[in-house]
Write an enzyme that holds these catalytic residues in place. Structure first.
Site, short mmCIF file in Angstrom:
data_model
loop_
_atom_site.label_atom_id
_atom_site.label_comp_id
_atom_site.label_asym_id
_atom_site.label_seq_id
_atom_site.Cartn_x
_atom_site.Cartn_y
_atom_site.Cartn_z
N CYS A 199 43.77 40.51 35.63
CA CYS A 199 44.53 41.65 35.07
C CYS A 199 46.00 41.34 34.82
CB CYS A 199 44.40 42.86 35.98
SG CYS A 199 44.90 42.56 37.69
N GLY B 93 52.23 50.00 42.38
CA GLY B 93 53.24 50.91 42.88
C GLY B 93 53.04 52.35 42.46
N GLY C 97 52.36 53.30 38.89
CA GLY C 97 51.02 52.94 38.41
C GLY C 97 49.91 53.64 39.17
#
Length: 500
Positions: free
Chosen positions: A252, A424, A427
């Site tokens: 990712c 975090g 997100g």
């Protein structure tokens, strides 16, 4: 008469059984010595390293994603690389003593961890989560992605067999094999489950965060790769092509869109072409995008982790055999430009901006569209630009002059090795770290008396003079006088403190 149960009931019952067995095994394991815990982990690492190639091939064969050799490398990094980063970290008994602050820190397991693993990195993520979990004396129950159930279960079996042979309690590490959504939900919500480690798609991560349990999850990584005019252009091109093509972009943190500084854009384009990048026409890019995404923006599984040649076949676009990645020109970011999304496959966007400030704004736009908090790559020798990107971008991994894919997981950088990269608060996650052993380790603190309480806190009834209980039995008039004197003393004390 033979009893039969449907798939959901079998999955629910297996989840319950594994959770309760894991809790009992964890309780039997929680006072194990550091030496014994580390010996068990080392045995599992050795087994994973021996089987890394076979497990990589199994993962490729079952999912159809990426390259077997690259999956082998990820398995080896999840085993030896992760172990090297955590092996010297104390997790058992007394961890630290702070003589000055008179605090003793003691390690304690979180409990039973539900470890959700993805189809993109199915064996490496299982190896990684088992290692960090057992190092902290937790039970770990791996719940595979349905598209990778066999290879994930085999990776878990390899780890369990080695761990139990070295003295790990039976049931401490296990794998859900009767998979269903109902069973996964049962495991996440079960009373014996203490924490959820969620690595996978947005739906699964959202479900994990909605359980009311402590959850550590990932987020999408729509990673911009900005190349400014001061960069080493040929080296940047080489790294971008190699990183994007690594295991067909199934990590990712892999680059998703190149943002080229205008003065070097033409040269960068040629350097990319020379190293295996095939640039699509606008019409070819539109054709590819039309088949790659669902209306909600999620990728179709058949496009995930595919070679450029396979993508060409799916889209009906001619792609040369020499192509390592496909590059799609973009004239905007957002829903009207599907290829500006995260693409877990070998296609990357291409945009040109003039100057690092414009590149900075475009990077923020890409992150906010689908990668808030995750990662960003910058190729530059301008430390002012690098620092500006570090300060201003809504990403918690700013990767400088390196690969996005292997840089984000900590292979080519000094970031903690991990296969769960948290984005975090911006997100949707509770932390912004590369998840590792400290995140699955609770710490007790034995704290000794260090500072005397102030007089006002020690006084009986709040009286500064520590008045005796008999004062409460004094006549009402005397009590009023005493209250007035008390108020006067408090006022004087406050005024004295204000003057200091």
């Amino acid at each position: 008469m033979t009893e039969s149960f449907d798939a959901d009931l079998r999955s629910i019952q297996q989840s319950r059984d594994l959770a309760t067995a894991g809790r009992e095994a964890m309780r039997a394991f929680q006072f194990t010595s550091q030496e014994k815990v580390d010996a068990i982990c080392e045995a599992m690492v050795a087994a994973a390293m021996r089987e890394a190639g076979r497990l990589g091939q199994l993962a490729h064969d079952e999912t159809g994603f990426g390259y077997p050799a690259h999956k082998q490398l990820k398995n080896e990094f999840a085993a030896q690389g992760v172990w090297d980063s955590i092996k010297d970290i104390p997790t058992c008994g007394v961890l630290r003593r702070d003589e000055q602050r008179k605090i003793i820190e003691i390690g304690w397991p979180v409990g039973v961890i539900c470890a959700l693993t993805p189809s993109t990195n199915p064996t490496s993520t299982a190896i990684f989560k088992i290692l960090i979990g057992v190092k902290a004396r937790n039970a770990v129950i791996v719940c595979p992605h349905p598209a990778a159930r066999k290879c994930t279960a085999e990776a878990v079996r390899v780890m369990v067999e080695a761990g139990e042979a070295a003295g790990m309690p039976k049931g401490l590490v296990s794998c859900v094999t009767d998979l269903s959504m109902a069973g996964t939900n049962e495991l996440m919500n079960h009373y014996a489950t203490s924490m959820i480690l969620a690595t996978g798609g947005p739906g699964m991560v959202k479900a994990a965060h909605s359980c009311g349990k402590p959850a550590l999850g990932v987020g999408p990584g729509n990673v911009p790769a900005y190349v400014d005019r001061t960069a080493h252009i040929a080296r940047a091109a080489q790294m971008i092509v190699e990183s994007k093509s690594f295991d067909c972009s199934t990590i990712c943190a892999t680059e998703q869109c190149i943002i080229a500084d205008r003065p070097i854009a033409d040269r960068l384009k040629q350097e990319l072409i020379d190293r295996g990048a095939h640039f699509l026409t606008c019409e070819e890019a539109d054709t590819l995008a039309a088949g790659m995404f669902r209306p909600n923006g999620l990728m179709l599984a058949e496009y995930v982790g595919q070679t450029p040649q396979r993508l060409g076949e799916l889209a009906g676009v001619d792609v040369p055999a020499s192509a390592r990645i496909l590059v799609a020109p973009l004239d905007g970011v957002g829903p009207k430009h599907p290829l500006s999304r995260e693409k877990l496959t070998t296609v990357i966007g291409w945009m040109v901006e003039d100057g690092w400030k414009a590149g900075c704004e475009r990077s923020i736009e890409l992150l906010r569209f689908g990668g808030d908090g995750h990662s960003l790559v910058i190729h530059s020798r301008d430390e002012e630009a690098v620092l500006a990107f570090g300060i201003e971008k809504p990403a918690f991994r700013i990767l400088v002059n390196t690969w996005g894919s292997l840089g984000g997981v900590g292979y080519t950088t000094g970031i903690r090795p991990s296969f769960t990269l948290a984005p975090g608060g911006i997100g949707g996650a509770s932390v912004s770290d590369n998840i590792t052993v400290e995140h699955v380790l609770n710490v007790k603190r034995v704290a000794y008396h260090l500072t005397s309480a102030p007089d006002v806190a020690r006084a009986w009834g709040g009286r500064l003079d520590g008045g005796a209980p008999e004062a409460a039995q004094a006549p009402a008039s005397a009590a009023k006088d005493a209250d007035a004197e008390q108020i006067e003393r408090v006022v004087r004390l406050v005024l004295q403190q204000l003057k200091q």
